[in-house]
Design an enzyme around this catalytic site. Structure first.
Site, PDB file in Angstrom:
ATOM      1  N   LYS A  33       0.785  -1.137  -0.030  1.00 19.84           N
ATOM      2  CA  LYS A  33      -0.091  -0.048  -0.075  1.00 19.84           C
ATOM      3  C   LYS A  33       0.862   1.149   0.130  1.00 19.84           C
ATOM      4  O   LYS A  33       2.087   1.247   0.192  1.00 19.84           O
ATOM      5  CB  LYS A  33      -0.999  -0.089   1.238  1.00 19.84           C
ATOM      6  CG  LYS A  33      -0.249   0.098   2.609  1.00 19.84           C
ATOM      7  CD  LYS A  33      -1.199  -0.138   3.642  1.00 19.84           C
ATOM      8  CE  LYS A  33      -0.439   0.065   4.989  1.00 19.84           C
ATOM      9  NZ  LYS A  33      -1.656   0.088   6.144  1.00 19.84           N
ATOM     10  N   ARG A 133     -10.862   0.169  15.796  1.00 18.05           N
ATOM     11  CA  ARG A 133     -10.578   1.137  14.488  1.00 18.05           C
ATOM     12  C   ARG A 133     -11.662   0.529  13.569  1.00 18.05           C
ATOM     13  O   ARG A 133     -12.297   1.492  12.949  1.00 18.05           O
ATOM     14  CB  ARG A 133      -9.085   1.324  13.995  1.00 18.05           C
ATOM     15  CG  ARG A 133      -8.938   2.259  12.939  1.00 18.05           C
ATOM     16  CD  ARG A 133      -7.610   2.466  12.609  1.00 18.05           C
ATOM     17  NE  ARG A 133      -7.287   1.014  11.916  1.00 18.05           N
ATOM     18  CZ  ARG A 133      -5.951   0.927  11.341  1.00 18.05           C
ATOM     19  NH1 ARG A 133      -5.042   1.818  11.482  1.00 18.05           N
ATOM     20  NH2 ARG A 133      -5.872  -0.435  10.704  1.00 18.05           N
ATOM     21  N   TYR A 254      16.875  29.460   8.319  1.00 18.19           N
ATOM     22  CA  TYR A 254      15.711  30.135   8.593  1.00 18.19           C
ATOM     23  C   TYR A 254      15.485  30.070  10.069  1.00 18.19           C
ATOM     24  O   TYR A 254      15.911  28.965  10.818  1.00 18.19           O
ATOM     25  CB  TYR A 254      14.450  29.414   8.255  1.00 18.19           C
ATOM     26  CG  TYR A 254      14.174  29.499   6.622  1.00 18.19           C
ATOM     27  CD1 TYR A 254      13.785  30.924   6.104  1.00 18.19           C
ATOM     28  CD2 TYR A 254      14.223  28.562   5.667  1.00 18.19           C
ATOM     29  CE1 TYR A 254      13.408  31.450   4.825  1.00 18.19           C
ATOM     30  CE2 TYR A 254      13.823  28.859   4.183  1.00 18.19           C
ATOM     31  CZ  TYR A 254      13.717  30.219   3.933  1.00 18.19           C
ATOM     32  OH  TYR A 254      13.465  30.429   2.447  1.00 18.19           O
ATOM     33  N   MET A 302      12.889  24.055   1.845  1.00 16.03           N
ATOM     34  CA  MET A 302      12.064  23.227   0.913  1.00 16.03           C
ATOM     35  C   MET A 302      13.134  22.503   0.002  1.00 16.03           C
ATOM     36  O   MET A 302      12.695  21.176  -0.320  1.00 16.03           O
ATOM     37  CB  MET A 302      11.275  24.190   0.158  1.00 16.03           C
ATOM     38  CG  MET A 302      10.416  23.534  -1.003  1.00 16.03           C
ATOM     39  SD  MET A 302       9.375  24.891  -2.030  1.00 16.03           S
ATOM     40  CE  MET A 302       8.117  25.178  -0.649  1.00 16.03           C
TER      41      MET A 302
END
Length: 357
Positions: A33, A133, A254, A302
């Site tokens: 998956k 679940r 940053y 990024m």
């Protein structure tokens, strides 16, 4: 060309599948998956084709990608079907399906009344043994099993459940789930599947006819405190493409998260959070540069990140950087970033996949 890529070692994938089979016994569905946890579902399925007993995916669309690529192995839909069209397509493509709620059961019953001569479905009846679940309550299992048996479009039925804390070996909840599952299985007399990756590795009491190894296939051990001989399948790689010296007191990147307290040689690496490397990775997260240990410093951007080259005078522009793989444990990267290896692998994007077989 930007020097960033994910190297996928298909021989390591096969090795890990064999580890699962050896430890668990019986048969094993290789879980593919989420595009094989970011590794490429079609290529991974093809690599395992000679020895896999079958595959498991989350939903129909993932299975159809494999069928369209010529994969003819059994494929289990772990989420089951969502509507009547799904059921028709699943039956037409000979897919197995989990049934874990009343609406899915009614879709199968309605189809059984409306059709004749259709191929028999292999249904995996899911019971909720404590995950809370998805799945029928254990006390509902007998009635649901009887309803499935009454459907002329249903052939084989396998009992399935999912363990919530199998990666925590000291938790008694797993033993309670196993006991509840085996009690239902004894009443119904079905083939069974209970073991996920962690249970395959560490809970022999949960071993049944079918295992469902997922993350272990990709070499990210769900129980890293033990050593199970798994091999990392993905190496996330890039290169240093610029260098500079920070003077004491100078901040980097940053948020000025890293401030040099001594002259510090910085390498700029061509990979960032848009490629799947976690933005939340802290200062000190391990990397490997030309095969030697180094560390991340500064906030991940990024498209790039920064590493400390102060102890590697021979490293520079063009030096190879491994973000995770055989030299850098992905579990350490994930723990530092406050997440799990599953998420890191599934988030890999934009970089090309290079397959080694």
């Amino acid at each position: 060309m930007r020097p960033s890529f994910a190297l996928i070692d298909l021989d390591a994938l096969r090795h890990n599948y064999r580890v699962a089979k050896r430890l668990h016994g019986g048969k094993a569905l290789a879980v593919l998956k989420a595009n094989a946890y970011g590794h490429g579902a079609v290529r991974c399925a093809q690599a395992l084709a000679a020895e896999a007993d079958g595959y498991a995916v989350a939903f129909l669309e993932e299975a159809l990608v494999l069928r369209e690529a010529g994969i003819r192995h059994p494929i289990l839909l772990l989420e089951g079907i969502f509507d009547a069209d799904d059921l028709q397509l699943a039956q037409g493509h000979d897919l197995w399906m989990v049934v874990h709620q009343e609406s899915q059961l009614r879709l199968i019953e309605d189809a059984a009344r409306a059709t004749t001569g259709a191929a028999a479905l292999h249904v995996w009846l899911k019971v909720d043994t404590g995950m809370h679940r998805a799945g029928f309550a254990p006390e509902q299992a007998d009635a649901v099993h009887a309803r499935l048996r009454a459907c002329r479009n249903v052939g084989e039925i396998t009992l399935i459940s999912h363990l919530a804390q199998a990666d925590e070996p000291d938790q008694p909840a797993t033993l309670r789930q196993i006991a509840q599952f085996q009690a239902v299985a004894q009443r119904l007399g079905c083939a069974r599947s209970l073991s996920n990756s962690a249970a395959t590795l560490a809970w022999p009491q949960a071993h049944c006819e079918w295992a469902r190894p997922g993350i272990l296939l990709y070499g990210a051990d769900p129980m890293p405190q033990a050593s199970h001989g798994l091999r990392p399948v993905m190496s996330l790689e890039s290169q240093v493409f610029a260098t500079r010296i920070l003077q004491p007191g100078e901040a980097l990147g940053y948020g000025a998260r890293f401030v040099a307290d001594q002259p510090t040689r910085i390498g700029l690496v061509a990979i960032g959070y848009a490629d799947g490397y976690p933005r939340t990775a802290p200062n000190g997260t391990p990397v490997a540069v030309d095969g030697k240990p180094a560390r991340l410093v500064g906030r991940v951007s990024m498209d790039m990140l920064t590493i400390d080259l102060s102890d590697l005078p021979e490293a520079g522009i063009g030096s190879a950087v491994q973000l995770w793989g055989p030299l850098v444990d992905i579990n350490q990267v994930a723990a530092g970033a406050g997440t799990i290896s599953y998420e890191l692998l599934c988030n890999v994007k934009r970089v090309p996949m290079i397959y080694k077989d």
